[in-house]
Write an enzyme that holds these catalytic residues in place. Structure first.
Site, PDB file in Angstrom:
ATOM      1  N   ASN A 173       0.823  -1.216   0.000  1.00  0.00           N
ATOM      2  CA  ASN A 173       0.000   0.000   0.000  1.00  0.00           C
ATOM      3  C   ASN A 173       0.854   1.261   0.000  1.00  0.00           C
ATOM      4  O   ASN A 173       0.576   2.219  -0.734  1.00  0.00           O
ATOM      5  CB  ASN A 173      -0.912   0.011   1.230  1.00  0.00           C
ATOM      6  CG  ASN A 173      -2.112  -0.906   1.065  1.00  0.00           C
ATOM      7  OD1 ASN A 173      -2.608  -1.114  -0.040  1.00  0.00           O
ATOM      8  ND2 ASN A 173      -2.577  -1.475   2.166  1.00  0.00           N
ATOM      9  N   HIS A 178      -3.057   2.523  -2.325  1.00  0.00           N
ATOM     10  CA  HIS A 178      -4.122   1.650  -1.840  1.00  0.00           C
ATOM     11  C   HIS A 178      -4.902   0.988  -2.976  1.00  0.00           C
ATOM     12  O   HIS A 178      -5.414  -0.124  -2.807  1.00  0.00           O
ATOM     13  CB  HIS A 178      -5.071   2.434  -0.930  1.00  0.00           C
ATOM     14  CG  HIS A 178      -4.469   2.745   0.412  1.00  0.00           C
ATOM     15  ND1 HIS A 178      -4.418   1.830   1.440  1.00  0.00           N
ATOM     16  CD2 HIS A 178      -3.849   3.866   0.877  1.00  0.00           C
ATOM     17  CE1 HIS A 178      -3.818   2.364   2.485  1.00  0.00           C
ATOM     18  NE2 HIS A 178      -3.461   3.601   2.174  1.00  0.00           N
ATOM     19  N   ASP A 182      -5.642  -2.935  -3.241  1.00  0.00           N
ATOM     20  CA  ASP A 182      -6.944  -3.559  -3.513  1.00  0.00           C
ATOM     21  C   ASP A 182      -6.855  -4.516  -4.694  1.00  0.00           C
ATOM     22  O   ASP A 182      -7.404  -5.620  -4.669  1.00  0.00           O
ATOM     23  CB  ASP A 182      -7.998  -2.490  -3.801  1.00  0.00           C
ATOM     24  CG  ASP A 182      -8.448  -1.755  -2.552  1.00  0.00           C
ATOM     25  OD1 ASP A 182      -8.111  -2.203  -1.446  1.00  0.00           O
ATOM     26  OD2 ASP A 182      -9.134  -0.714  -2.691  1.00  0.00           O
ATOM     27  N   GLU A 208      -5.984  -8.121   4.951  1.00  0.00           N
ATOM     28  CA  GLU A 208      -5.203  -9.004   4.074  1.00  0.00           C
ATOM     29  C   GLU A 208      -5.189 -10.432   4.589  1.00  0.00           C
ATOM     30  O   GLU A 208      -4.303 -11.208   4.255  1.00  0.00           O
ATOM     31  CB  GLU A 208      -3.772  -8.473   3.940  1.00  0.00           C
ATOM     32  CG  GLU A 208      -2.955  -8.477   5.203  1.00  0.00           C
ATOM     33  CD  GLU A 208      -3.081  -7.198   6.024  1.00  0.00           C
ATOM     34  OE1 GLU A 208      -2.156  -6.918   6.803  1.00  0.00           O
ATOM     35  OE2 GLU A 208      -4.099  -6.478   5.878  1.00  0.00           O
TER      36      GLU A 208
END
Length: 300
Positions: A173, A178, A182, A208
């Site tokens: 990230n 981010h 994703d 996660e």
């Protein structure tokens, strides 16, 4: 590759189309008297229910790994066949000039029963959507706990709980953003779904972290299964825009103990995972049931 979330929405849309198309039948049957006999060939076919595209749709639903309501699906299939059978009887009755209100009423009842069964199926699928993760399409913690509540009724002796945690996910990230994180989770879940066996069920537990339920003959078999998953993750290159993101995962496994709560069983597998994190990550650790941890990543 479609995730389960997208598949569920498409299936529900197809079931709505099935209801609509069979409602249109009523109009066609009412118009039989104005048509010649050849126009009803598809209706009077003995295997009409098998040739109907709804039959293929129901078969497809039964093949999906996320759907386990076999009794409900069987009832829908039976209602579908009954409706076709009653339609055939209705048409034959008209052509033999023996049609009466009872014959028509029986057909309408069969159609209503089919629609009611399909609505129940849609509701069940909608429930799965509501407990599915929109990002990955995987079932989430509520689905896992529902599945566990069903499993504990039979207490299979070969059930293992597998906890999977992506290593250093915060770095993904922080380095790529981010959105990249994703996309990494989404692609990784698709990869895992394509690699796992039909008896293995995968859930997104949070962040996660993923959870699997697997069946194995013994600790070694469970350990090898976890090691296989670990390798699949480390060997997968996830492309985001023009960059390849490589990730690893640490896995903790514990045999499910029915005298403990789900939370306690999860804690045991999570402790094995924590041990794996503390000893280097990118490995599969199994609790041997005697408070000892075995690293299966280095065992071939």
């Amino acid at each position: 590759m479609e995730n389960n979330f997208d598949k569920l929405k498409l299936i529900i849309d197809a079931l709505n189309d099935a209801i609509l198309s069979h409602h249109e039948w009523t109009g066609n049957l009412i118009a039989v008297r104005f048509l010649n006999e050849n126009s009803t060939t598809s209706i009077i076919d003995e295997d009409a229910h098998k040739k109907c595209k709804t039959s293929a749709l129901l078969d497809k639903i039964g093949e999906e790994t996320f759907f386990s309501e076999t009794a409900l699906l069987k009832n829908v299939k039976q209602a579908h066949k009954d409706m076709h059978d009653k339609a055939r009887i209705l048409v034959h009755s008209y052509h033999s000039q023996e049609i009466n209100d009872d014959t028509l009423h029986v057909y309408i009842q069969a159609q209503q029963e089919f629609v009611a069964r399909v609505e129940l199926l849609k509701n069940k699928l909608s429930t799965l959507i509501n407990t599915s993760d929109p990002l990955t399409g995987l079932p989430t913690r509520p689905s896992l706990q529902l599945q566990i509540s069903d499993i504990v009724k039979s207490k299979p002796d070969d059930l293992y709980l597998v906890v999977i945690d992506i290593d250093h996910f915060k770095i993904v990230n922080d380095t790529y953003g981010h959105n990249a994180g994703d996309e990494t989770l989404r692609n990784l879940s698709l990869t895992l779904q394509s690699k796992i066996r039909s008896t293995e069920k995968l859930y997104r537990y949070g962040g996660e972290e993923f959870v699997m339920l697997i069946y194995a003959d013994n600790l070694s078999s469970a350990g090898y299964a976890g090691s296989r998953i670990c390798r699949n993750i480390s060997e997968t290159k996830l492309k985001y825009h023009n960059q390849f993101i490589e990730v690893t995962a640490t896995i903790g496994i514990a045999k499910y103990k029915y005298d403990l709560s789900f939370e306690d069983n999860f804690e045991i597998a999570d402790q094995a995972l924590y041990y794996g994190k503390s000893t280097g990550r990118n490995r599969c650790i199994i609790d041997d049931g005697l408070s000892h941890f075995i690293n299966y990543s280095s065992i071939e």
